[in-house]
Motif scaffolding. Structure first.
Motif, PDB file in Angstrom:
ATOM      1  N   THR A  35       0.832  -1.215   0.000  1.00  0.00           N
ATOM      2  CA  THR A  35       0.000   0.000   0.000  1.00  0.00           C
ATOM      3  C   THR A  35       0.859   1.254   0.000  1.00  0.00           C
ATOM      4  N   ILE A  36       1.914   1.262   0.821  1.00  0.00           N
ATOM      5  CA  ILE A  36       2.817   2.417   0.870  1.00  0.00           C
ATOM      6  C   ILE A  36       3.475   2.637  -0.488  1.00  0.00           C
ATOM      7  N   VAL A  37       3.952   1.565  -1.093  1.00  0.00           N
ATOM      8  CA  VAL A  37       4.588   1.660  -2.415  1.00  0.00           C
ATOM      9  C   VAL A  37       3.599   2.198  -3.451  1.00  0.00           C
ATOM     10  N   MET A  38       2.359   1.700  -3.405  1.00  0.00           N
ATOM     11  CA  MET A  38       1.334   2.155  -4.347  1.00  0.00           C
ATOM     12  C   MET A  38       1.060   3.653  -4.174  1.00  0.00           C
ATOM     13  N   LEU A  39       0.975   4.101  -2.927  1.00  0.00           N
ATOM     14  CA  LEU A  39       0.669   5.506  -2.677  1.00  0.00           C
ATOM     15  C   LEU A  39       1.831   6.415  -3.071  1.00  0.00           C
ATOM     16  N   VAL A  40       3.056   5.961  -2.857  1.00  0.00           N
ATOM     17  CA  VAL A  40       4.218   6.732  -3.324  1.00  0.00           C
ATOM     18  C   VAL A  40       4.180   6.840  -4.847  1.00  0.00           C
ATOM     19  N   ALA A  41       3.838   5.727  -5.505  1.00  0.00           N
ATOM     20  CA  ALA A  41       3.748   5.739  -6.972  1.00  0.00           C
ATOM     21  C   ALA A  41       2.663   6.707  -7.449  1.00  0.00           C
ATOM     22  N   ASP A  96      -3.063  18.086  10.577  1.00  0.00           N
ATOM     23  CA  ASP A  96      -2.327  17.460  11.680  1.00  0.00           C
ATOM     24  C   ASP A  96      -1.816  16.085  11.239  1.00  0.00           C
ATOM     25  N   PRO A  97      -0.500  15.885  11.188  1.00  0.00           N
ATOM     26  CA  PRO A  97       0.031  14.583  10.745  1.00  0.00           C
ATOM     27  C   PRO A  97      -0.465  13.408  11.577  1.00  0.00           C
ATOM     28  N   ALA A  98      -0.873  13.659  12.815  1.00  0.00           N
ATOM     29  CA  ALA A  98      -1.273  12.567  13.701  1.00  0.00           C
ATOM     30  C   ALA A  98      -2.518  11.832  13.223  1.00  0.00           C
ATOM     31  N   ILE A  99      -3.383  12.493  12.455  1.00  0.00           N
ATOM     32  CA  ILE A  99      -4.620  11.825  12.024  1.00  0.00           C
ATOM     33  C   ILE A  99      -4.496  11.246  10.609  1.00  0.00           C
ATOM     34  N   VAL A 100      -3.370  11.487   9.968  1.00  0.00           N
ATOM     35  CA  VAL A 100      -3.211  11.054   8.578  1.00  0.00           C
ATOM     36  C   VAL A 100      -2.935   9.559   8.519  1.00  0.00           C
ATOM     37  N   ASP A 101      -3.601   8.895   7.594  1.00  0.00           N
ATOM     38  CA  ASP A 101      -3.322   7.490   7.319  1.00  0.00           C
ATOM     39  C   ASP A 101      -3.342   7.272   5.812  1.00  0.00           C
ATOM     40  N   MET A 147       6.815  16.216  -2.510  1.00  0.00           N
ATOM     41  CA  MET A 147       7.699  15.750  -1.430  1.00  0.00           C
ATOM     42  C   MET A 147       6.970  15.825  -0.096  1.00  0.00           C
ATOM     43  N   GLY A 148       6.226  16.913   0.100  1.00  0.00           N
ATOM     44  CA  GLY A 148       5.523  17.103   1.355  1.00  0.00           C
ATOM     45  C   GLY A 148       4.498  16.025   1.626  1.00  0.00           C
ATOM     46  N   ILE A 149       3.734  15.633   0.593  1.00  0.00           N
ATOM     47  CA  ILE A 149       2.687  14.625   0.844  1.00  0.00           C
ATOM     48  C   ILE A 149       3.293  13.231   0.993  1.00  0.00           C
ATOM     49  N   ILE A 150       4.404  12.952   0.290  1.00  0.00           N
ATOM     50  CA  ILE A 150       5.100  11.674   0.511  1.00  0.00           C
ATOM     51  C   ILE A 150       5.697  11.656   1.917  1.00  0.00           C
ATOM     52  N   TRP A 151       6.248  12.780   2.338  1.00  0.00           N
ATOM     53  CA  TRP A 151       6.785  12.901   3.700  1.00  0.00           C
ATOM     54  C   TRP A 151       5.694  12.621   4.720  1.00  0.00           C
ATOM     55  N   LEU A 152       4.516  13.192   4.502  1.00  0.00           N
ATOM     56  CA  LEU A 152       3.375  12.970   5.387  1.00  0.00           C
ATOM     57  C   LEU A 152       3.001  11.489   5.426  1.00  0.00           C
ATOM     58  N   LEU A 153       2.988  10.846   4.272  1.00  0.00           N
ATOM     59  CA  LEU A 153       2.695   9.408   4.194  1.00  0.00           C
ATOM     60  C   LEU A 153       3.717   8.598   4.980  1.00  0.00           C
ATOM     61  N   LEU A 154       4.998   8.897   4.775  1.00  0.00           N
ATOM     62  CA  LEU A 154       6.050   8.131   5.444  1.00  0.00           C
ATOM     63  C   LEU A 154       6.029   8.349   6.954  1.00  0.00           C
ATOM     64  N   LEU A 210     -14.025   5.777  -0.722  1.00  0.00           N
ATOM     65  CA  LEU A 210     -13.771   4.619  -1.577  1.00  0.00           C
ATOM     66  C   LEU A 210     -12.545   3.853  -1.100  1.00  0.00           C
ATOM     67  N   GLY A 211     -11.459   4.582  -0.793  1.00  0.00           N
ATOM     68  CA  GLY A 211     -10.246   3.926  -0.301  1.00  0.00           C
ATOM     69  C   GLY A 211     -10.477   3.207   1.005  1.00  0.00           C
ATOM     70  N   TRP A 212     -11.268   3.827   1.898  1.00  0.00           N
ATOM     71  CA  TRP A 212     -11.576   3.210   3.181  1.00  0.00           C
ATOM     72  C   TRP A 212     -12.329   1.900   3.004  1.00  0.00           C
ATOM     73  N   ARG A 213     -13.158   1.837   1.970  1.00  0.00           N
ATOM     74  CA  ARG A 213     -13.922   0.606   1.709  1.00  0.00           C
ATOM     75  C   ARG A 213     -13.060  -0.470   1.038  1.00  0.00           C
ATOM     76  N   ILE A 214     -12.035  -0.035   0.266  1.00  0.00           N
ATOM     77  CA  ILE A 214     -11.265  -0.989  -0.524  1.00  0.00           C
ATOM     78  C   ILE A 214     -10.104  -1.587   0.262  1.00  0.00           C
ATOM     79  N   PHE A 215      -9.367  -0.726   0.990  1.00  0.00           N
ATOM     80  CA  PHE A 215      -8.182  -1.252   1.693  1.00  0.00           C
ATOM     81  C   PHE A 215      -8.010  -0.623   3.074  1.00  0.00           C
TER      82      PHE A 215
END
Length: 333
Positions: A9-15, A76-81, A199-206, A328-333
């Motif tokens: 999932t992380i790899v897919m989102l980075v892509a 807030d980065p704390a609520i991000v998934d 870069m910022g949104i990938i940073w947030l993901l990581l 949609l994402g919440w329902r799929i994965f």
């Protein structure tokens, strides 16, 4: 979610984020090349190669303040998934595709900010939104084009006065050369500000996956984002070139130089202070500044008005799409 699925999932989102970065370059290619193409200084294929090269050169010049604003200053980065990141990216990409199809030079930057806001609100309401970063970013919807307009208008007036004794042919000859410099400067500003948003949104993901810290952005993220935006610029967005280069106002080489220089100064200032601005808004304001400084009728205000309308709806439209994509994402994965 097991470790393998989590990693995938992380790899897919980075892509997907890098696809957005590529599309940002593709969508915004016209910002970097429209004036230099419309004045006849470079052919379109030469211009996109020139702009793509200097998009990447920005890696050598700017600190990562814009990336920090996007990664830590909007929500807030704390609520991000993963679902929030997925929704934000799909919202931004979808809006980019819609505006590209209709040839509207809207903002990839504000589409991403709108996407982040929409997905975050869909998950947790408005509490996680960080007002200082959002206000700073949204205020520059107005500030960036106005600054570009003032700077470029001032430059064209000053140059016209200084060169009043020169013939049009002499002026064109000199500024056809100088436009290569101004377009390079603008492309550096474009790459430096826009690549950092991804870069910022990938940073947030990581950070959400405990794969990066708030103090350090991995080098591979920086390099891959600059490569992606440069490749996007290389492939260009020809529908928007026509709008930016000819439909707002007709430009001569001296006008192109003034617009690009005013826009570049605006982007350099914004990037230095960590403000994620719209390169589209900035160059549009700069082009209008050149046209209106010469004479108000030189600007096709109806076209400019349509562009401004697209700016206004970008954040709410991308936010709505992102909210649906989060569900949609919440329902799929």
């Amino acid at each position: 979610m097991d470790a393998g699925a989590f990693t995938a999932t992380i790899v897919m989102l980075v892509a997907i984020a890098l696809v957005f970065d590529f599309m940002n370059g593709f969508h915004d290619a016209a910002n970097s090349i429209a004036t230099v193409v419309s004045t006849g200084v470079l052919k379109p294929y030469q211009a996109v190669m020139w702009a793509a090269c200097f998009n990447f050169v920005a890696i050598l010049l700017f600190h990562l303040k814009v990336a920090a604003t996007v990664g830590k200053g909007i929500v807030d980065p704390a609520i991000v998934d993963n679902h929030v990141i997925f929704g934000a990216l799909i919202g931004a990409i979808s809006w980019n595709v819609i505006t590209w199809y209709y040839g509207l030079p809207s903002s990839s930057s504000h589409a991403l900010i709108g996407g982040m806001i929409g997905a975050t609100v869909a998950k947790a309401g408005t509490a996680p939104l960080l007002a200082p970063g959002i206000i700073k970013t949204t205020s520059f919807i107005v500030v960036a084009p106005v600054l570009g307009m003032i700077l470029s208008g001032t430059i064209i007036v000053a140059l016209s006065w200084l060169l009043r004794s020169r013939t049009q042919r002499q002026t064109d000859r000199w500024f056809r050369r100088l436009q290569l410099v101004s377009s390079a400067m603008y492309s550096i500003g474009h790459g430096g500000n826009d690549a950092q948003k991804t870069m910022g949104i990938i940073w947030l993901l990581l950070m959400s996956a405990n794969l990066a810290t708030p103090e350090h952005l991995p080098n591979w993220v920086v390099i891959s984002c600059y490569v992606a935006i440069a490749l996007g610029t290389l492939f260009g967005g020809w529908r928007i070139v026509k709008t930016m280069g000819q439909r707002i106002t007709k430009l001569k080489p001296i006008g192109g130089f003034a617009a690009e220089t005013g826009g570049a100064i605006s982007l350099f200032l914004a990037t230095t202070f960590g403000i994620p601005v719209s390169t589209t808004h900035t160059i549009t304001g700069s082009i209008i500044g050149v046209g209106s400084a010469q004479r108000a009728k030189a600007v096709r205000w109806g076209v400019a008005g349509n562009i401004i309308a697209a700016w206004i709806v970008t954040i709410p439209a991308s936010a709505l799409i992102a909210a649906a994509a989060w569900w949609l994402g919440w329902r799929i994965f």
